[in-house]
Design an enzyme around this catalytic site. Structure first.
Site, PDB file in Angstrom:
ATOM      1  CD  GLU A  42      -2.623   1.652   2.328  1.00  0.00           C
ATOM      2  OE1 GLU A  42      -3.390   2.636   2.253  1.00  0.00           O
ATOM      3  OE2 GLU A  42      -2.406   1.040   3.379  1.00  0.00           O
TER       4      GLU A  42
ATOM      5  CG  ASP B 235      -1.797  15.736  -2.576  1.00  0.00           C
ATOM      6  OD1 ASP B 235      -2.480  16.155  -3.537  1.00  0.00           O
ATOM      7  OD2 ASP B 235      -1.177  16.496  -1.811  1.00  0.00           O
TER       8      ASP B 235
ATOM      9  CE  LYS C 195      -1.690  25.107  -6.500  1.00  0.00           C
ATOM     10  NZ  LYS C 195      -0.936  26.007  -5.586  1.00  0.00           N
TER      11      LYS C 195
ATOM     12  CG  ASP D 132     -11.435  12.108  -2.328  1.00  0.00           C
ATOM     13  OD1 ASP D 132     -10.275  11.640  -2.306  1.00  0.00           O
ATOM     14  OD2 ASP D 132     -11.686  13.294  -2.017  1.00  0.00           O
TER      15      ASP D 132
END
Length: 223
Positions: A50, A124, A128, A160
């Site tokens: 993971e 994350d 950008k 998500d």
């Protein structure tokens, strides 16, 4: 988190038998466990990673659900995965460990074909453009994953972020990779894979409470 709390967790990690914390130099200079993780777990069960495991709750839950596999949560922030490591010890879980290192160095930590699956859970998205290289599903990362995975190896992305979901699908289709399953809202789909919905993180539950869609992709690399 206070500095004293962090220092305590760092000290605990040093004593935890399920935590491996090599220096960068050790990783780059013929890392001792590369190709030998079966000796760490004392079995030859499949190894599952993971990446960016955070507090380690997903790695621990996977280990509980699939005792026939070995799980390694990887993160550079040891004070975070301290929670998962401690929980695993308290619950006598022998098939989960935590490796403190930078994810871009994983090809120095595992031998070719040593890994059977890779999970990337709620990373994350690095939206950008100047942060593109830090996304865990860029082409260079996919190439690393293929190198580590065995011939039937799988990669899972659960997020998500619609942006990251779409970005990955674009790369996979462009590279003719094998997409085994993809859905932009797995909890509102008719028949999602059980491994996609069987475990929920703390933040995932929060997302679901406000009806935020959770996306999932399962694929094999093909370089």
């Amino acid at each position: 988190m206070g500095s004293k709390n962090k220092l305590k967790r760092f000290k605990d990690n040093e004593a935890f038998k399920n935590v491996v914390q090599p220096s960068r130099e050790e990783v780059l200079d013929n890392f001792s466990l590369k190709g030998k993780w079966h000796t760490f777990f004392n079995n030859k069960n499949p190894v599952v990673l993971e990446l960016g495991c955070g507090k380690g709750e997903y790695s621990v839950s996977l280990a509980e659900k699939y005792p026939e596999k070995n799980f390694i949560g990887i993160d550079i922030k040891g004070a975070r995965f301290w929670r998962g490591a401690k929980t695993a010890i308290e619950n006598n879980l022998e098939n989960v460990a935590f490796l403190r290192t930078q994810i871009e160095l994983i090809d120095h930590c595992f031998a070719a074909g040593e890994v059977s699956e890779i999970w990337i859970t709620f990373p994350d998205p690095q939206i950008k453009y100047k942060r593109t290289k830090h996304r865990l599903v860029t082409r260079p990362f996919l190439e690393k994953y293929q190198q580590l995975l065995n011939s039937d190896g799988l990669v899972h992305l659960k997020t998500d972020s619609e942006f990251l979901h779409g970005y990955l699908l674009g790369l996979l289709h462009e590279g003719n990779h094998e997409v085994l399953y993809a859905n932009h809202d797995i909890y509102n789909s008719s028949s999602p894979p059980e491994e996609a919905t069987g475990i929920q993180t703390f933040y995932e539950n929060q997302y679901l409470e406000v009806n935020k869609a959770i996306t999932y992709v399962q694929f094999r690399t093909n370089y």
